[in-house]
Design an enzyme around this catalytic site. Structure first.
Site, PDB file in Angstrom:
ATOM      1  N   GLU A 335       0.835  -1.203   0.000  1.00 49.24           N
ATOM      2  CA  GLU A 335       0.000   0.000   0.000  1.00 49.24           C
ATOM      3  C   GLU A 335       0.874   1.259   0.000  1.00 49.24           C
ATOM      4  OE1 GLU A 335      -3.051   0.386   3.083  1.00 49.24           O
ATOM      5  OE2 GLU A 335      -4.388   1.332   1.661  1.00 49.24           O
ATOM      6  N   HIS A 356       4.183 -26.981   0.117  1.00 49.33           N
ATOM      7  CA  HIS A 356       3.507 -28.058  -0.620  1.00 49.33           C
ATOM      8  C   HIS A 356       2.450 -27.491  -1.557  1.00 49.33           C
ATOM      9  CE1 HIS A 356       5.158 -31.462   1.797  1.00 49.33           C
ATOM     10  NE2 HIS A 356       5.483 -30.418   2.544  1.00 49.33           N
ATOM     11  N   LYS A 472     -12.490   3.042  -3.767  1.00 51.20           N
ATOM     12  CA  LYS A 472     -13.594   3.508  -2.923  1.00 51.20           C
ATOM     13  C   LYS A 472     -14.580   4.321  -3.765  1.00 51.20           C
ATOM     14  CE  LYS A 472     -11.318   3.791   1.648  1.00 51.20           C
ATOM     15  NZ  LYS A 472     -10.825   4.655   2.705  1.00 51.20           N
TER      16      LYS A 472
HETATM   17  O1  PA5 Z   1      -3.365   2.497   5.603  1.00 51.93           O
HETATM   18  C1  PA5 Z   1      -4.385   3.110   5.307  1.00 51.93           C
HETATM   19  O2  PA5 Z   1      -4.444   4.355   5.361  1.00 51.93           O
HETATM   20  C2  PA5 Z   1      -5.646   2.394   4.862  1.00 51.93           C
HETATM   21  O3  PA5 Z   1      -5.417   1.019   4.783  1.00 51.93           O
HETATM   22  C3  PA5 Z   1      -6.776   2.671   5.852  1.00 51.93           C
HETATM   23  O4  PA5 Z   1      -6.391   2.260   7.127  1.00 51.93           O
HETATM   24  C4  PA5 Z   1      -8.055   1.936   5.430  1.00 51.93           C
HETATM   25  O5  PA5 Z   1      -8.420   2.328   4.141  1.00 51.93           O
HETATM   26  C5  PA5 Z   1      -9.196   2.240   6.401  1.00 51.93           C
HETATM   27  O6  PA5 Z   1      -9.434   3.622   6.439  1.00 51.93           O
HETATM   28  P1  PA5 Z   1     -10.234   4.287   7.611  1.00 51.93           P
HETATM   29  O7  PA5 Z   1      -9.487   4.125   8.876  1.00 51.93           O
HETATM   30  O8  PA5 Z   1     -10.350   5.715   7.214  1.00 51.93           O
HETATM   31  O9  PA5 Z   1     -11.579   3.618   7.686  1.00 51.93           O
END
Ligand code: PA5
Length: 503
Positions: A335, A356, A472
């Protein structure tokens, strides 16, 4: 027939640890002896000179050192592409030394009062608002935590996670586990608008309110932005107890904020010890002496491998409890690194199981793989291998040599480390001495710093995730969320133009 009795087996040490934690018996994490025995380390020997294409050499890494040091200095002084909405997203760097004892005490007092009143606790959230809590919880507790007695859990309630997917069957199955139980929840969302979390919250809240009326409000904790967002507003209106996700810390860097601390405290995990682990690694990784700074070495090795056309990082562990930590890494790195066509795809694996399965490809498939082992050195329990009358499986030699399952499980890493290296997969081993909050804190901090450096090396901001925002928006448009009408039209037009191929 009577039920199975575990004849001659010692009691389960994971349960004993849980019970100790429930009685507030602490690990001596301030002592030098404990710290010396609980220092995570890294063996990088197998990173260099693996045969075949895309080999990584020591010289490649050494030539990168000046750039890595520069990146580190920029990170420490808050320079470079590290901003999100005008905020430098590096608050996680000093968080370990900024958390006060009063803050931890406040969390403990709320969670211990709440725990005593409920049978089950549900953590609602997704991505960074979920993975770190689950990883730490799974790493430090019994595999079948919720099936143990309350005493065996050290007095903690059962713990569940929701909101991390939108599978109605998974949701419904989890509700069945909550049926008839007194529950409390922590709804975690920094933005306060994440669809999956919001839907899960709606359903659970409705059930709680139907069951307990206004009393439900006391059982709802909210962890979100300090001032903004729908959740913050709702918490203000209903008087829910709130915890804060700091502005300058993004989701995947937030496990040491209230995002992680609240749920972990409910599970009786020692949050002070957790903070201490972060602090130690913050110290260890503060200097610019490259070969003494594991975060810098880790970042440089991964970057060099990526430059040598490695595209997949298998993060393999010999510990079922650390598998969830590999999943946390599966979020943290991709990410943060997955911009502009860059980044290593992280594939969490539990060995032997995966050996495996896709182990064949790791050994002999396309040579685009680098491997990181999370080796748990000392498991909580020791499992001996019994002798048989006829030795038909030929394994009596293990008994003769006094070798147990623990020994074999170490070889489950050492064997592949050697074989995969010989097969052209550079690999490194991160050795985690044992399952405790101190070691996890160290590992998390090291990884957070490593991925931050990686952002500088790849020349993009590791603290934003526009790709996640893109999904999103598309999902909002497809479900017809008001305000997304134009996107809905555009997507529908695009889809209409595509010739569907259905077989
Ligand atoms: O690392 C990040 O910023 C994302 O993975 C968020 O944690 C995830 O999209 C969830 O977002 P939020 O805490 O706004 O619900």
């Amino acid at each position: 027939m009577e039920g199975l009795s575990l004849i001659d087996l010692a009691e389960n040490s994971t349960i004993r640890e849980q019970q100790k934690r429930g009685k507030q018996v602490k690990n001596p994490f301030e002592s030098g002896e404990f710290r010396a025995a609980n220092r995570i380390s890294m063996d990088v020997t197998n990173m260099f000179g693996a045969p075949g294409p895309g080999s990584v050499s020591l010289e490649d890494v050494e030539s990168l050192i000046p750039e890595v040091i520069k990146a580190h200095q920029m990170l420490k002084s808050g320079e470079g592409d590290i901003y999100d909405h005008g905020i430098a997203m590096t608050g996680w760097q000093d968080l370990p030394v900024e958390i006060s004892e009063e803050h931890l005490t406040g969390i403990r007092s709320i969670t211990s009062e709440l725990s005593g009143e409920v049978d089950a606790f549900v953590s609602l959230g997704i991505g960074g608002s979920y993975l770190g809590i689950e990883a730490t919880f799974r790493a430090l507790t019994h595999k079948y935590f919720n099936q143990l007695t309350r005493d065996e859990r050290g007095g903690a309630p059962e713990i569940y996670f929701l909101g991390q997917n939108m599978d109605p069957d998974f949701f419904r199955d989890t509700l069945d586990m909550l049926k008839g139980k007194r529950i409390a929840i922590n709804v975690i969302s920094k933005s306060g608008t994440t669809t999956e979390t919001a839907i899960a919250f709606r359903i659970i809240r409705k059930l709680m309110e139907e069951n307990w009326g206004n009393d439900a409000d006391r059982m709802i904790l909210v962890t979100t932005d300090a001032v903004r967002g729908a959740l913050k507003e709702m918490a203000g209106k209903r008087g829910y107890r709130t915890f804060v996700i700091p502005d300058d810390i993004g989701g995947r860097f937030s496990v040491l904020t209230d995002v992680g601390l609240v749920g972990l405290s409910v599970a009786n995990i020692d949050i002070e010890e957790f903070v201490a682990g972060f602090k130690v690694m913050r110290d260890i990784t503060s200097g610019d002496d490259f070969w003494h700074n594991p975060a810098l070495v880790h970042a440089a090795l991964r970057h060099t491998a990526w430059c040598a056309e490695k595209k997949i990082e298998v993060v393999a562990t010999n510990s079922a409890s650390l598998y969830a930590v590999a999943r946390w890494m599966e979020q943290l790195f991709p990410e943060s690194e997955g911009h502009d066509g860059h980044g290593l795809w992280v594939s969490p694996s539990l060995y032997s199981e995966k050996l495996h399965a896709n182990g064949q490809m790791v050994q002999e498939g396309q040579r685009n793989i680098v491997e990181t082992f999370l080796l748990l050195k000392e498991h909580d329990n020791q499992v001996r291998i019994p002798r048989t009358d006829n030795n038909l499986d030929g394994l009596d030699f293990l008994v003769d040599k006094g070798l147990d399952m623990n020994f074999i499980n170490r070889m489950v890493i050492e064997g592949p480390a050697y074989a995969h290296y010989k097969g052209g997969v550079p690999n490194m081993t991160i050795e985690i001495p044992r399952r405790n909050a101190f070691n996890l804190g160290q590992l998390y901090y090291m990884m957070e710093k490593s991925v931050a450096i990686s952002g500088y090396l790849l020349a993009h901001n590791p603290f934003v995730q526009p790709g996640v925002e893109a999904y999103k928006r598309a999902m909002f448009a497809l479900i017809g969320k008001p305000g997304f009408e134009e996107e809905t039209r555009n997507i529908k037009n695009d889809l209409a133009k595509m010739k569907r191929i259905r077989i």
